[in-house]
Design a protein around this motif. Structure first.
Motif, PDB file in Angstrom:
ATOM      1  N   ALA A 124     -16.237  15.169  14.832  1.00  0.00           N
ATOM      2  CA  ALA A 124     -14.792  15.423  14.732  1.00  0.00           C
ATOM      3  C   ALA A 124     -14.450  16.323  13.556  1.00  0.00           C
ATOM      4  CB  ALA A 124     -14.025  14.103  14.648  1.00  0.00           C
ATOM      5  N   PRO A 125     -14.967  17.555  13.495  1.00  0.00           N
ATOM      6  CA  PRO A 125     -15.833  18.173  14.491  1.00  0.00           C
ATOM      7  C   PRO A 125     -17.324  17.946  14.203  1.00  0.00           C
ATOM      8  CG  PRO A 125     -15.183  19.817  12.908  1.00  0.00           C
ATOM      9  CD  PRO A 125     -14.498  18.532  12.497  1.00  0.00           C
ATOM     10  N   PHE A 126     -18.154  18.365  15.161  1.00  0.00           N
ATOM     11  CA  PHE A 126     -19.607  18.268  15.029  1.00  0.00           C
ATOM     12  C   PHE A 126     -20.080  19.100  13.841  1.00  0.00           C
ATOM     13  CE2 PHE A 126     -23.842  19.922  15.840  1.00  0.00           C
ATOM     14  CZ  PHE A 126     -24.555  18.810  16.287  1.00  0.00           C
ATOM     15  N   HIS A 127     -20.928  18.498  12.994  1.00  0.00           N
ATOM     16  CA  HIS A 127     -21.488  19.215  11.837  1.00  0.00           C
ATOM     17  C   HIS A 127     -22.875  18.661  11.546  1.00  0.00           C
ATOM     18  CE1 HIS A 127     -21.276  20.313   7.269  1.00  0.00           C
ATOM     19  NE2 HIS A 127     -21.950  21.208   7.962  1.00  0.00           N
ATOM     20  N   LEU A 128     -23.905  19.489  11.727  1.00  0.00           N
ATOM     21  CA  LEU A 128     -25.299  19.137  11.448  1.00  0.00           C
ATOM     22  C   LEU A 128     -25.764  20.034  10.314  1.00  0.00           C
ATOM     23  CD1 LEU A 128     -27.939  17.623  12.330  1.00  0.00           C
ATOM     24  CD2 LEU A 128     -28.361  19.546  13.874  1.00  0.00           C
ATOM     25  N   TRP A 129     -26.294  19.467   9.224  1.00  0.00           N
ATOM     26  CA  TRP A 129     -26.614  20.311   8.073  1.00  0.00           C
ATOM     27  C   TRP A 129     -27.851  19.823   7.331  1.00  0.00           C
ATOM     28  CZ3 TRP A 129     -23.126  16.340   7.702  1.00  0.00           C
ATOM     29  CH2 TRP A 129     -23.259  15.477   6.611  1.00  0.00           C
ATOM     30  N   ASP A 182     -16.291  17.483  19.057  1.00  0.00           N
ATOM     31  CA  ASP A 182     -17.390  16.554  18.822  1.00  0.00           C
ATOM     32  C   ASP A 182     -18.657  16.972  19.547  1.00  0.00           C
ATOM     33  OD1 ASP A 182     -16.486  16.066  21.348  1.00  0.00           O
ATOM     34  OD2 ASP A 182     -16.197  13.903  21.093  1.00  0.00           O
ATOM     35  N   MET A 183     -18.649  18.159  20.163  1.00  0.00           N
ATOM     36  CA  MET A 183     -19.818  18.718  20.827  1.00  0.00           C
ATOM     37  C   MET A 183     -20.380  19.864  19.982  1.00  0.00           C
ATOM     38  SD  MET A 183     -19.955  17.126  23.909  1.00  0.00           S
ATOM     39  CE  MET A 183     -20.466  18.167  25.280  1.00  0.00           C
ATOM     40  N   PRO A 184     -21.697  20.120  20.050  1.00  0.00           N
ATOM     41  CA  PRO A 184     -22.279  21.218  19.271  1.00  0.00           C
ATOM     42  C   PRO A 184     -21.919  22.609  19.790  1.00  0.00           C
ATOM     43  CG  PRO A 184     -23.955  20.154  20.613  1.00  0.00           C
ATOM     44  CD  PRO A 184     -22.728  19.320  20.746  1.00  0.00           C
ATOM     45  N   LEU A 185     -21.507  22.700  21.055  1.00  0.00           N
ATOM     46  CA  LEU A 185     -21.126  23.976  21.646  1.00  0.00           C
ATOM     47  C   LEU A 185     -19.705  23.885  22.208  1.00  0.00           C
ATOM     48  CD1 LEU A 185     -24.434  24.803  23.576  1.00  0.00           C
ATOM     49  CD2 LEU A 185     -23.677  25.781  21.401  1.00  0.00           C
ATOM     50  N   PRO A 186     -18.899  24.946  21.964  1.00  0.00           N
ATOM     51  CA  PRO A 186     -19.206  26.136  21.169  1.00  0.00           C
ATOM     52  C   PRO A 186     -19.372  25.785  19.696  1.00  0.00           C
ATOM     53  CG  PRO A 186     -16.889  26.100  21.760  1.00  0.00           C
ATOM     54  CD  PRO A 186     -17.521  24.972  22.513  1.00  0.00           C
ATOM     55  N   GLY A 187     -20.160  26.627  19.017  1.00  0.00           N
ATOM     56  CA  GLY A 187     -20.442  26.340  17.627  1.00  0.00           C
ATOM     57  C   GLY A 187     -20.924  27.564  16.873  1.00  0.00           C
ATOM     58  N   LEU A 188     -21.127  27.381  15.570  1.00  0.00           N
ATOM     59  CA  LEU A 188     -21.592  28.444  14.684  1.00  0.00           C
ATOM     60  C   LEU A 188     -22.791  27.930  13.908  1.00  0.00           C
ATOM     61  CD1 LEU A 188     -21.207  31.246  13.255  1.00  0.00           C
ATOM     62  CD2 LEU A 188     -19.803  30.020  11.579  1.00  0.00           C
ATOM     63  N   LEU A 189     -23.921  28.653  13.970  1.00  0.00           N
ATOM     64  CA  LEU A 189     -25.115  28.339  13.197  1.00  0.00           C
ATOM     65  C   LEU A 189     -25.202  29.324  12.039  1.00  0.00           C
ATOM     66  CD1 LEU A 189     -27.807  26.832  12.774  1.00  0.00           C
ATOM     67  CD2 LEU A 189     -28.873  28.494  14.325  1.00  0.00           C
ATOM     68  N   ALA A 190     -25.263  28.805  10.819  1.00  0.00           N
ATOM     69  CA  ALA A 190     -25.317  29.648   9.625  1.00  0.00           C
ATOM     70  C   ALA A 190     -26.497  29.230   8.758  1.00  0.00           C
ATOM     71  CB  ALA A 190     -24.017  29.547   8.834  1.00  0.00           C
ATOM     72  N   LEU A 198     -24.619  32.951  13.785  1.00  0.00           N
ATOM     73  CA  LEU A 198     -24.647  33.102  15.231  1.00  0.00           C
ATOM     74  C   LEU A 198     -23.558  32.239  15.863  1.00  0.00           C
ATOM     75  CD1 LEU A 198     -28.513  32.895  15.860  1.00  0.00           C
ATOM     76  CD2 LEU A 198     -27.100  34.963  15.618  1.00  0.00           C
ATOM     77  N   GLU A 199     -22.667  32.889  16.600  1.00  0.00           N
ATOM     78  CA  GLU A 199     -21.684  32.162  17.402  1.00  0.00           C
ATOM     79  C   GLU A 199     -22.311  31.852  18.757  1.00  0.00           C
ATOM     80  OE1 GLU A 199     -18.036  34.272  17.691  1.00  0.00           O
ATOM     81  OE2 GLU A 199     -17.705  34.334  15.519  1.00  0.00           O
ATOM     82  N   MET A 200     -22.118  30.614  19.231  1.00  0.00           N
ATOM     83  CA  MET A 200     -22.822  30.157  20.430  1.00  0.00           C
ATOM     84  C   MET A 200     -21.837  29.519  21.404  1.00  0.00           C
ATOM     85  SD  MET A 200     -25.969  28.418  18.333  1.00  0.00           S
ATOM     86  CE  MET A 200     -24.760  27.522  17.358  1.00  0.00           C
ATOM     87  N   HIS A 201     -21.965  29.910  22.674  1.00  0.00           N
ATOM     88  CA  HIS A 201     -21.135  29.361  23.736  1.00  0.00           C
ATOM     89  C   HIS A 201     -22.044  29.021  24.914  1.00  0.00           C
ATOM     90  CE1 HIS A 201     -17.388  30.784  21.758  1.00  0.00           C
ATOM     91  NE2 HIS A 201     -18.163  31.773  21.367  1.00  0.00           N
ATOM     92  N   GLU A 256     -23.988  35.514  19.908  1.00  0.00           N
ATOM     93  CA  GLU A 256     -23.469  36.755  19.323  1.00  0.00           C
ATOM     94  C   GLU A 256     -23.302  36.541  17.821  1.00  0.00           C
ATOM     95  OE1 GLU A 256     -19.831  40.006  19.928  1.00  0.00           O
ATOM     96  OE2 GLU A 256     -20.138  38.362  21.362  1.00  0.00           O
ATOM     97  N   GLY A 257     -23.778  37.520  17.027  1.00  0.00           N
ATOM     98  CA  GLY A 257     -23.647  37.343  15.592  1.00  0.00           C
ATOM     99  C   GLY A 257     -24.416  38.390  14.823  1.00  0.00           C
ATOM    100  N   SER A 258     -24.947  37.993  13.653  1.00  0.00           N
ATOM    101  CA  SER A 258     -25.616  38.965  12.788  1.00  0.00           C
ATOM    102  C   SER A 258     -26.835  38.334  12.129  1.00  0.00           C
ATOM    103  CB  SER A 258     -24.654  39.481  11.712  1.00  0.00           C
ATOM    104  OG  SER A 258     -24.243  38.427  10.859  1.00  0.00           O
ATOM    105  N   LEU A 259     -27.813  39.201  11.824  1.00  0.00           N
ATOM    106  CA  LEU A 259     -29.020  38.814  11.110  1.00  0.00           C
ATOM    107  C   LEU A 259     -29.100  39.591   9.807  1.00  0.00           C
ATOM    108  CD1 LEU A 259     -31.625  39.087  14.041  1.00  0.00           C
ATOM    109  CD2 LEU A 259     -30.295  37.074  13.376  1.00  0.00           C
ATOM    110  N   ARG A 260     -29.568  38.918   8.759  1.00  0.00           N
ATOM    111  CA  ARG A 260     -29.898  39.593   7.499  1.00  0.00           C
ATOM    112  C   ARG A 260     -31.375  39.341   7.252  1.00  0.00           C
ATOM    113  NH1 ARG A 260     -31.065  37.782   2.909  1.00  0.00           N
ATOM    114  NH2 ARG A 260     -30.208  35.688   3.339  1.00  0.00           N
ATOM    115  N   LEU A 261     -32.159  40.423   7.169  1.00  0.00           N
ATOM    116  CA  LEU A 261     -33.609  40.287   7.066  1.00  0.00           C
ATOM    117  C   LEU A 261     -34.114  40.970   5.804  1.00  0.00           C
ATOM    118  CD1 LEU A 261     -34.453  41.135  10.790  1.00  0.00           C
ATOM    119  CD2 LEU A 261     -34.114  38.879   9.760  1.00  0.00           C
ATOM    120  N   ASN A 262     -34.995  40.315   5.077  1.00  0.00           N
ATOM    121  CA  ASN A 262     -35.583  40.869   3.869  1.00  0.00           C
ATOM    122  C   ASN A 262     -36.302  42.173   4.193  1.00  0.00           C
ATOM    123  OD1 ASN A 262     -36.389  41.032   1.194  1.00  0.00           O
ATOM    124  ND2 ASN A 262     -38.223  39.798   1.520  1.00  0.00           N
ATOM    125  N   GLY A 263     -35.993  43.241   3.469  1.00  0.00           N
ATOM    126  CA  GLY A 263     -36.580  44.547   3.717  1.00  0.00           C
ATOM    127  C   GLY A 263     -35.748  45.442   4.602  1.00  0.00           C
TER     128      GLY A 263
END
Length: 373
Positions: A149-154, A165-173, A183-186, A221-228
Motif C-alpha cells: 500500500a503501495p508495494f515496495h521491495l528494497w 499493492d501489486m508489483p506491476l505496474p512498477g519502477l525498478l531502480a 526501468l518502468e514496468m507494465h 521502458e527506461g534507462s541504463l547507466r553503465l561504467n565506461g
C-alpha cells in the motif's frame, strides 16, 4: 565558538563510530555467510535443517496479492526479472535482477547473526560486455524489506516500487559504482499461477516442489547507466518476471535447473524448466501463455529439451551454451544459443544467466538461467 566547534567534533566522532560499527557488523554477517558456503560454492550447509519449516504441498493455493508478501514459514524465496531490451539504435542488452530471501536455523544467534539473509543481484550485458553488482543484508535492521500500500521491495537503495499493492505496474531502480538502472514496468498479461494453482512439482517421483507466480510478458521502458559509457542509455523491451518460494532451493549442490524463457512473435510466451537432481534423470516441464491470457501447463512427455553445444567461460566454467527446445503439440521447434558466453556470475549464489539468440519455428527473444555447472 569553542563549544560550537566541540559539538561538531563530538557529532563527527559519533558518526564515524556508527559507520565503523555498521561496517564491522556487515563484515561479520558477510563472513558468516561465506563461512557457510563451501569450497564448491554450494549453499548446502546453509540449508542443513529444514524441520522447522512448513512443507510445500498441493493442498494450498497461491493467492494474489497476498502471496507477494514474504513467507518466513518457508526457508527461501526469490524474485527474478529477465529482460531483453534495446536502445534507440537497436543495440541489444540483457538485464537481470534477482532478489532472494534465505533463512537458516542457528541456535547461537547474536545481534548480527539474524536468521534471514537478503541478497540482491543486478547484471546488464551485451554481446561483449558484462556489468554486475551485488548487495546483501541481514534481517531486522531495516536494510531490506517488503511493504504494501503501495508495494515496495528494497535492499539498501535498490528498490522496486509499485503504484498499488501489486508489483506491476512498477519502477525498478538500482544504483552502484558499476551500473545503474531505472526501468518502468507494465504487465501486458495477467499474472499466472503455473502448475496446480501455483504449486509446481520439480521432479517426477519425489516431493521437491515450490510455489510460483509468473508475469510472462512485462513491457520495459527506461534507462541504463553503465561504467565506461559516458551517457545514460534509453532502452525498451520485454521481460519475464517470476517469484518462487519453498524449502528446496534450486541452487544447492544436489539440486539445480536449466530454465529458458521465450517471447514468441505474435504474443505467445514460453517457459521451459529442466530440473536436475543427483541420482535422478532430468525432469522437464513447461508453461505456455497465449495472447488471450490462456495458460497451458506442459508435462515432461510434452517437452523435449536437449543440450547441443558447450562453451567455457573466461573464468573456467563449462556450460551448455546451445539448446534444442521442442513442443511438438504446438509446433514449437527452437534453438537457443548464448549471446555472450562469459556470463557465469560468481556471486554468493553463483549461476550462468543471460540472453540467448533464438532461431527455428518462431521469431523470438529469449533468456536463460543455468545453475550447477
Amino acid at each position: 565558538m569553542r563549544l560550537f566547534r566541540h559539538g561538531w567534533c563530538l557529532l563527527l566522532i559519533g558518526l564515524l563510530t556508527l559507520l565503523l560499527v555498521l561496517g564491522l557488523g556487515y563484515a561479520y554477517w558477510a563472513g558468516f555467510i561465506l563461512h557457510h558456503v563451501n569450497k564448491e560454492n554450494s549453499l548446502d550447509p546453509f540449508f542443513a535443517d529444514r524441520q522447522s519449516y512448513h512443507p510445500v504441498t498441493n493442498t494450498q493455493s497461491v493467492v494474489l496479492p497476498d502471496d507477494f508478501a514474504f513467507h518466513p514459514a518457508f526457508q527461501n524465496e526469490w524474485w527474478t526479472l529477465l529482460a531483453n531490451v534495446s536502445d534507440t539504435k537497436g543495440h541489444r542488452y540483457g538485464v537481470q535482477w534477482t532478489y532472494m530471501r534465505l533463512a537458516h536455523d542457528d541456535a547461537e544467534s547474536v545481534s548480527w547473526d539474524h536468521p534471514q539473509l537478503y541478497l540482491a543481484q543486478v547484471v546488464v550485458s551485451d554481446k561483449h560486455h558484462v556489468w554486475k553488482s551485488q548487495r546483501l543484508s541481514r534481517g531486522g535492521i531495516g536494510q531490506a524489506g517488503l511493504s504494501f500500500a503501495p508495494f515496495h521491495l528494497w535492499l539498501d537503495n535498490w528498490d522496486w516500487r509499485g503504484v498499488s499493492d501489486m508489483p506491476l505496474p512498477g519502477l525498478l531502480a538500482v544504483d552502484s559504482d558499476e551500473l545503474g538502472l531505472k526501468l518502468e514496468m507494465h504487465s501486458a498479461l495477467p499474472f499466472v499461477l503455473p502448475g496446480e494453482r501455483g504449486y509446481r512439482r520439480l521432479n517426477r517421483e519425489g516431493p521437491v516442489a515450490v510455489y510460483a507466480i509468473d508475469a510472462p510478458r512485462v513491457q520495459i521502458e527506461g534507462s541504463l547507466r553503465l561504467n565506461g559509457v559516458t551517457e545514460p542509455i534509453s532502452v525498451s523491451g520485454v521481460a519475464w518476471l517470476s517469484k518462487r518460494w519453498g524449502n528446496d532451493f534450486v541452487m544447492q549442490k544436489r539440486r539445480n535447473w536449466d530454465w529458458l524463457v521465450f517471447h514468441l512473435e505474435g504474443g505467445t510466451e514460453l517457459s521451459i524448466t529442466r530440473f536436475r537432481q543427483v541420482g535422478d534423470l532430468p525432469f522437464s516441464t513447461g508453461l505456455i501463455t497465449l495472447p488471450s491470457g490462456e495458460v497451458l501447463n506442459l508435462g515432461p512427455d510434452e517437452v523435449q529439451v536437449t543440450p547441443q553445444l558447450t562453451a567455457t567461460t573466461d573464468n573456467g566454467h563449462e556450460f551448455p551454451s546451445q539448446w534444442h527446445i521442442q513442443v511438438p503439440a504446438y509446433d514449437i521447434d527452437l534453438t537457443a544459443t548464448a549471446m555472450n558466453k562469459d556470463l557465469w556470475l560468481p556471486f554468493i549464489v553463483p549461476y550462468w544467466q543471460g540472453p540467448v539468440n533464438v532461431s527455428g519455428s518462431h521469431n523470438a527473444q529469449g533468456f536463460m538461467q543455468l545453475t550447477g555447472y
